[in-house]
Motif scaffolding. Structure first.
Motif, PDB file in Angstrom:
ATOM      1  N   THR A   1     -74.612  -7.439 -18.332  1.00  0.00           N
ATOM      2  CA  THR A   1     -75.031  -7.546 -16.934  1.00  0.00           C
ATOM      3  C   THR A   1     -76.213  -8.493 -16.780  1.00  0.00           C
ATOM      4  O   THR A   1     -76.274  -9.279 -15.820  1.00  0.00           O
ATOM      5  CB  THR A   1     -75.399  -6.155 -16.373  1.00  0.00           C
ATOM      6  OG1 THR A   1     -74.260  -5.291 -16.453  1.00  0.00           O
ATOM      7  CG2 THR A   1     -75.859  -6.249 -14.925  1.00  0.00           C
ATOM      8  N   GLU A   2     -77.156  -8.421 -17.719  1.00  0.00           N
ATOM      9  CA  GLU A   2     -78.309  -9.328 -17.635  1.00  0.00           C
ATOM     10  C   GLU A   2     -77.855 -10.782 -17.669  1.00  0.00           C
ATOM     11  O   GLU A   2     -78.331 -11.618 -16.890  1.00  0.00           O
ATOM     12  CB  GLU A   2     -79.291  -9.061 -18.772  1.00  0.00           C
ATOM     13  CG  GLU A   2     -80.543  -9.912 -18.651  1.00  0.00           C
ATOM     14  CD  GLU A   2     -81.306 -10.066 -19.965  1.00  0.00           C
ATOM     15  OE1 GLU A   2     -82.412 -10.620 -19.912  1.00  0.00           O
ATOM     16  OE2 GLU A   2     -80.783  -9.662 -21.003  1.00  0.00           O
ATOM     17  N   ILE A   3     -76.925 -11.103 -18.575  1.00  0.00           N
ATOM     18  CA  ILE A   3     -76.429 -12.478 -18.657  1.00  0.00           C
ATOM     19  C   ILE A   3     -75.688 -12.847 -17.374  1.00  0.00           C
ATOM     20  O   ILE A   3     -75.880 -13.946 -16.823  1.00  0.00           O
ATOM     21  CB  ILE A   3     -75.507 -12.642 -19.888  1.00  0.00           C
ATOM     22  CG1 ILE A   3     -76.294 -12.383 -21.180  1.00  0.00           C
ATOM     23  CG2 ILE A   3     -74.884 -14.035 -19.908  1.00  0.00           C
ATOM     24  CD1 ILE A   3     -77.415 -13.361 -21.440  1.00  0.00           C
ATOM     25  N   PHE A   4     -74.847 -11.939 -16.871  1.00  0.00           N
ATOM     26  CA  PHE A   4     -74.103 -12.218 -15.637  1.00  0.00           C
ATOM     27  C   PHE A   4     -75.059 -12.494 -14.478  1.00  0.00           C
ATOM     28  O   PHE A   4     -74.815 -13.400 -13.661  1.00  0.00           O
ATOM     29  CB  PHE A   4     -73.203 -11.032 -15.284  1.00  0.00           C
ATOM     30  CG  PHE A   4     -72.069 -10.819 -16.246  1.00  0.00           C
ATOM     31  CD1 PHE A   4     -71.729 -11.787 -17.175  1.00  0.00           C
ATOM     32  CD2 PHE A   4     -71.345  -9.633 -16.233  1.00  0.00           C
ATOM     33  CE1 PHE A   4     -70.687 -11.592 -18.072  1.00  0.00           C
ATOM     34  CE2 PHE A   4     -70.304  -9.428 -17.112  1.00  0.00           C
ATOM     35  CZ  PHE A   4     -69.977 -10.407 -18.049  1.00  0.00           C
ATOM     36  N   LEU A   5     -76.141 -11.728 -14.391  1.00  0.00           N
ATOM     37  CA  LEU A   5     -77.102 -11.927 -13.309  1.00  0.00           C
ATOM     38  C   LEU A   5     -77.812 -13.271 -13.444  1.00  0.00           C
ATOM     39  O   LEU A   5     -78.049 -13.970 -12.442  1.00  0.00           O
ATOM     40  CB  LEU A   5     -78.120 -10.787 -13.298  1.00  0.00           C
ATOM     41  CG  LEU A   5     -77.607  -9.413 -12.851  1.00  0.00           C
ATOM     42  CD1 LEU A   5     -78.669  -8.349 -13.108  1.00  0.00           C
ATOM     43  CD2 LEU A   5     -77.215  -9.436 -11.381  1.00  0.00           C
ATOM     44  N   ARG A   6     -78.153 -13.619 -14.675  1.00  0.00           N
ATOM     45  CA  ARG A   6     -78.905 -14.860 -14.867  1.00  0.00           C
ATOM     46  C   ARG A   6     -78.061 -16.093 -14.613  1.00  0.00           C
ATOM     47  O   ARG A   6     -78.592 -17.129 -14.187  1.00  0.00           O
ATOM     48  CB  ARG A   6     -79.486 -14.899 -16.279  1.00  0.00           C
ATOM     49  CG  ARG A   6     -80.495 -13.789 -16.530  1.00  0.00           C
ATOM     50  CD  ARG A   6     -81.209 -13.953 -17.852  1.00  0.00           C
ATOM     51  NE  ARG A   6     -82.081 -15.127 -17.856  1.00  0.00           N
ATOM     52  CZ  ARG A   6     -83.105 -15.296 -18.692  1.00  0.00           C
ATOM     53  NH1 ARG A   6     -83.378 -14.356 -19.582  1.00  0.00           N
ATOM     54  NH2 ARG A   6     -83.842 -16.367 -18.651  1.00  0.00           N
TER      55      ARG A   6
ATOM     56  N   GLN B   1     -83.689  -2.286  -6.754  1.00  0.00           N
ATOM     57  CA  GLN B   1     -82.820  -3.372  -7.203  1.00  0.00           C
ATOM     58  C   GLN B   1     -82.342  -3.135  -8.631  1.00  0.00           C
ATOM     59  O   GLN B   1     -81.169  -3.361  -8.957  1.00  0.00           O
ATOM     60  CB  GLN B   1     -83.567  -4.705  -7.109  1.00  0.00           C
ATOM     61  CG  GLN B   1     -82.710  -5.922  -7.425  1.00  0.00           C
ATOM     62  CD  GLN B   1     -83.505  -7.207  -7.319  1.00  0.00           C
ATOM     63  OE1 GLN B   1     -84.495  -7.384  -8.030  1.00  0.00           O
ATOM     64  NE2 GLN B   1     -83.094  -8.087  -6.420  1.00  0.00           N
ATOM     65  N   THR B   2     -83.243  -2.657  -9.485  1.00  0.00           N
ATOM     66  CA  THR B   2     -82.876  -2.386 -10.869  1.00  0.00           C
ATOM     67  C   THR B   2     -81.804  -1.301 -10.950  1.00  0.00           C
ATOM     68  O   THR B   2     -80.870  -1.392 -11.759  1.00  0.00           O
ATOM     69  CB  THR B   2     -84.119  -1.954 -11.678  1.00  0.00           C
ATOM     70  OG1 THR B   2     -85.115  -2.968 -11.596  1.00  0.00           O
ATOM     71  CG2 THR B   2     -83.757  -1.723 -13.137  1.00  0.00           C
ATOM     72  N   ILE B   3     -81.923  -0.284 -10.093  1.00  0.00           N
ATOM     73  CA  ILE B   3     -80.914   0.783 -10.077  1.00  0.00           C
ATOM     74  C   ILE B   3     -79.550   0.215  -9.702  1.00  0.00           C
ATOM     75  O   ILE B   3     -78.516   0.576 -10.284  1.00  0.00           O
ATOM     76  CB  ILE B   3     -81.334   1.900  -9.109  1.00  0.00           C
ATOM     77  CG1 ILE B   3     -82.560   2.633  -9.666  1.00  0.00           C
ATOM     78  CG2 ILE B   3     -80.189   2.888  -8.894  1.00  0.00           C
ATOM     79  CD1 ILE B   3     -83.151   3.659  -8.709  1.00  0.00           C
ATOM     80  N   ARG B   4     -79.526  -0.707  -8.741  1.00  0.00           N
ATOM     81  CA  ARG B   4     -78.244  -1.329  -8.362  1.00  0.00           C
ATOM     82  C   ARG B   4     -77.662  -2.108  -9.542  1.00  0.00           C
ATOM     83  O   ARG B   4     -76.457  -2.067  -9.784  1.00  0.00           O
ATOM     84  CB  ARG B   4     -78.442  -2.259  -7.167  1.00  0.00           C
ATOM     85  CG  ARG B   4     -78.723  -1.534  -5.859  1.00  0.00           C
ATOM     86  CD  ARG B   4     -78.489  -2.455  -4.664  1.00  0.00           C
ATOM     87  NE  ARG B   4     -79.301  -3.670  -4.730  1.00  0.00           N
ATOM     88  CZ  ARG B   4     -80.532  -3.768  -4.223  1.00  0.00           C
ATOM     89  NH1 ARG B   4     -81.099  -2.717  -3.646  1.00  0.00           N
ATOM     90  NH2 ARG B   4     -81.192  -4.895  -4.316  1.00  0.00           N
ATOM     91  N   TRP B   5     -78.505  -2.823 -10.246  1.00  0.00           N
ATOM     92  CA  TRP B   5     -78.021  -3.602 -11.394  1.00  0.00           C
ATOM     93  C   TRP B   5     -77.520  -2.693 -12.520  1.00  0.00           C
ATOM     94  O   TRP B   5     -76.636  -3.069 -13.284  1.00  0.00           O
ATOM     95  CB  TRP B   5     -79.144  -4.491 -11.913  1.00  0.00           C
ATOM     96  CG  TRP B   5     -79.484  -5.626 -10.994  1.00  0.00           C
ATOM     97  CD1 TRP B   5     -78.727  -6.112  -9.958  1.00  0.00           C
ATOM     98  CD2 TRP B   5     -80.667  -6.425 -11.025  1.00  0.00           C
ATOM     99  NE1 TRP B   5     -79.363  -7.154  -9.333  1.00  0.00           N
ATOM    100  CE2 TRP B   5     -80.561  -7.380  -9.976  1.00  0.00           C
ATOM    101  CE3 TRP B   5     -81.812  -6.446 -11.818  1.00  0.00           C
ATOM    102  CZ2 TRP B   5     -81.548  -8.319  -9.718  1.00  0.00           C
ATOM    103  CZ3 TRP B   5     -82.792  -7.386 -11.568  1.00  0.00           C
ATOM    104  CH2 TRP B   5     -82.660  -8.308 -10.525  1.00  0.00           C
TER     105      TRP B   5
END
Length: 662
Positions: free
Chosen positions: A468-473, A422-426
């Motif tokens: 990306t971290e913000i977008f995911l959250r 999952q981390t690789i996809r992100w």
């Protein structure tokens, strides 16, 4: 009479601090939970701050009134100096800057005392007790070796004047911010020693320490940025960082502080890495003391150095040995008591932060070795050697690149245990962005294509990773926009602060890559009417005229620059301060978007013209913008205190004790 008031107030602060230290340690060691010790200790902190403030304002008043009967004013001021620099001259010298150091130290102690009722009483007593010992040590240093109120008889008619390099807005505000960072780390240090003494560092301890570590780190970031900006436009050498020993002295606690704020986050979330966090808190303040020793001991020669008196150096060395040696001794004896209760997998955000800590400390060690190795060799053999930019650029930049790469990964790893696939996809968007950025640089760059491509790829990797971290959250593009906006509004300030700070570091790295790899320089001997070229600009020296300032004489050069049918004018100066007999330069700088056309000129000693250095500094504005954004991230994270556990919620004030009002 005002200087005597200031001197007496400082003596009183010294006496009250001693009484405070005794009271707090007695209270912490007492078998009975006696509130009187805590109340006295808290109120003594506020009293000490008030007395130190009176002392500092007394010295500032002496500078403002040009009271040349005070040796410190005579040696660092002049009647012809602009009034604002008379005031800033209060801390533009060794004695006054140490008084500012103590003022900030007592300010932070006073704030901690005023807000400390939410902390466990034993922890508060021990923390304030350690702080009071630090205050005692530095006030003693001022009183016995660096008295800023010493009189001079007979009174001279005028003073020697402030160092011209300090008569500048950038450097006038640089020391206070730098000291807010240096001294701010004293609170995490005191909390760390207190945790060792009581054998307990838990999530409550971490939540108490985190805002102090963040605010110290943020102020230190601003202070370093201001110093770099001043060196860029004032020294006329066309650069922003020279790996000067005193620059390194401010950078080392910043590196340790960066590791500290990440470690505290793990303690807060997982109750792990407690020994690391305590050790880093000790290290950050210890390195701040090392910087103080470098500047004031006379062991180095630098434009930043304040004093060269060996007696002062020995006194500071004693403080340094007591603080570092004492705290590390306590750590060696008590660290085993800080056993972690939380566990995490190697591939997790905690695991990434462990590696981050290792890299930060390795980077700090490389800077420390490069800074002190010449001093050690000089002491041991008398041989004079220098360790310059080639060493630091070769070693440090490699570690910095690995750290940036890991930061882009770490923000997308889950706490405790990460799902690798999952981390690789992100990470895919960040990887694609980094590859595209690298290819663009490889195609359009005229030189340093490989190194530049790697550097810009890391910048894109970190920025996209943080976004990306913000977008995911907030589930951007995966939920209705209304829901995403609601999630963004409810996102903790710590998450926003971390993302902003990481983006700021990436922007700063973009500036560092640009000016380091693609700067263009031309050196020419120019008479009036002569022209030279740099990076497509045709620069003509139109005229050189003599002008007079408030307390200086100057040669002002007027340059006309032309490129692509656009013409503009720049002015640069060489200033001579007759009172000090010193010269300074004011570079001619023209900002072109994120790039600077930068011109400095020297003295016409040959009679055939002025030596002129012309620079084109690409992306240089990103240095200042990046540092500012990084500091903003620190402030945003500081403002987020999170949900307080039960032990941290405000307790009722202690009941009134006979002889003391409630």
């Amino acid at each position: 009479m005002t200087p005597e008031i200031g001197h007496f107030a400082l003596i009183l602060a010294f006496a009250v601090s001693i009484a405070q230290a005794i009271s707090l340690f007695v209270g912490a060691s007492s078998a009975k939970d006696d509130a009187r010790f805590t109340i006295f200790g808290q109120r003594a902190s506020i009293v000490v701050f008030g007395l130190t403030l009176v002392s500092f304002l007394s010295l500032m008043n002496a500078f403002g009134q040009s009271d040349f009967s005070v040796i410190n004013v005579y040696e660092n001021s002049h009647s012809a100096k602009p009034f604002v620099y008379k005031l800033t001259g209060t801390w533009g010298n060794h004695e006054g800057s140490m008084l500012l150091w103590v003022l900030i130290l007592t300010l932070f102690s006073g704030v901690l005392a005023a807000q400390g009722r939410a902390a466990p009483r034993e922890l508060l007593n021990l923390t304030l007790g350690v702080q009071s010992l630090i205050i005692v040590a530095f006030i003693a240093f001022i009183l016995f070796t660096s008295n800023p109120f010493e009189r001079l008889f007979p009174t001279p008619q005028d003073g020697v004047g402030l160092n011209p390099l300090l008569q500048d807005p950038g450097l006038a505000i640089h020391p206070p911010f730098l000291y807010l960072g240096y001294v701010g780390f004293s609170i995490p240090f005191s909390f760390a020693v207190a945790a060792l003494l009581r054998g307990k560092a838990d999530t409550v301890w971490a939540r108490l320490v985190r805002p102090w570590a963040l605010i110290a780190w943020t102020f230190l970031t601003i202070g370093i940025m201001l110093g770099s900006w001043w060196a860029y436009y004032e020294l006329g050498w066309g650069g922003w960082w020279a790996w000067d020993p005193v620059e390194n002295a401010s950078f080392m606690p910043w590196l340790a502080g960066t590791a500290l704020i990440h470690s505290i986050r793990v303690v807060e979330r997982r109750d792990a890495m407690k020994g690391w966090a305590v050790l880093l808190a000790i290290t950050a303040f210890s390195l701040s003391l090392v910087g103080t020793f470098l500047v004031r001991s006379g062991v180095i020669t630098s434009v930043h150095a304040f004093a060269v008196d060996p007696a002062r150096g020995v006194f500071i060395l004693a403080i340094l040995i007591a603080a570092i040696g004492g705290s590390l001794t306590v750590f060696a004896a008590r660290a085993n008591a800080l056993s972690p209760t939380g566990a995490f997998a190697p591939v997790s955000r905690e695991g990434a932060l462990v590696v981050n800590n290792a890299l930060m400390l390795t980077a700090c060690a490389t800077v420390f070795v490069g800074t002190f190795y010449p001093l050690f060799i000089d002491v041991l053999s008398g041989e004079k050697i220098s360790v310059g930019a080639p060493y630091f650029n070769l070693v440090f930049t490699k570690i910095a690149a690995i750290t940036l790469a890991l930061a882009g990964v770490g923000t997308l790893l889950a706490w405790k245990r990460a799902n690798i696939s999952q981390t690789i996809r992100w990470l895919t968007p960040a990887a694609i962005g980094a590859v595209v950025a690298a290819l663009v640089v490889a195609v359009i760059a005229e030189r340093e294509r490989v190194t530049g491509a790697i550097g810009i790829a890391l910048v894109a990797w970190l920025i996209i990773g943080a976004a990306t971290e913000i977008f995911l959250r907030v589930k951007l593009f995966r939920a209705p926009m209304k829901d995403s906006m609601a999630r963004a509004k409810g996102l903790p300030g710590a998450a926003w602060g971390a993302a902003i700070a990481h983006i700021g570091l990436a922007v700063f790295a973009l500036g560092a890559v640009g000016i380091s790899l693609w700067k263009t320089e031309t050196v020419a001997l120019m008479a009036e009417g002569d022209a030279a070229e740099v990076a497509g600009y045709s620069v003509t020296l139109q005229s050189v005229e003599r002008i007079s300032g408030p307390n200086y004489e100057a040669e002002r050069a007027t340059f006309r620059a032309e490129k692509n049918s656009r013409t503009f004018t720049l002015w640069g100066e060489r200033r001579y301060y007759p009172v000090r007999g010193m010269e300074t330069s004011e570079a001619a700088i023209r900002a072109q978007g994120t790039n600077d056309l930068y011109i400095s000129f020297g003295e016409n000693t040959s009679g055939r013209g002025w030596p002129v250095r012309l620079f084109f500094n690409p992306f240089v504005a990103f240095l200042w913008w990046g540092a500012a954004v990084t500091a903003l991230g620190g402030f945003v994270a500081f403002a987020d205190r999170g949900k307080k556990p039960a032990k941290l919620r405000r307790k009722p004030a202690p009941k009134a004790v006979e002889g003391l009002p409630a």
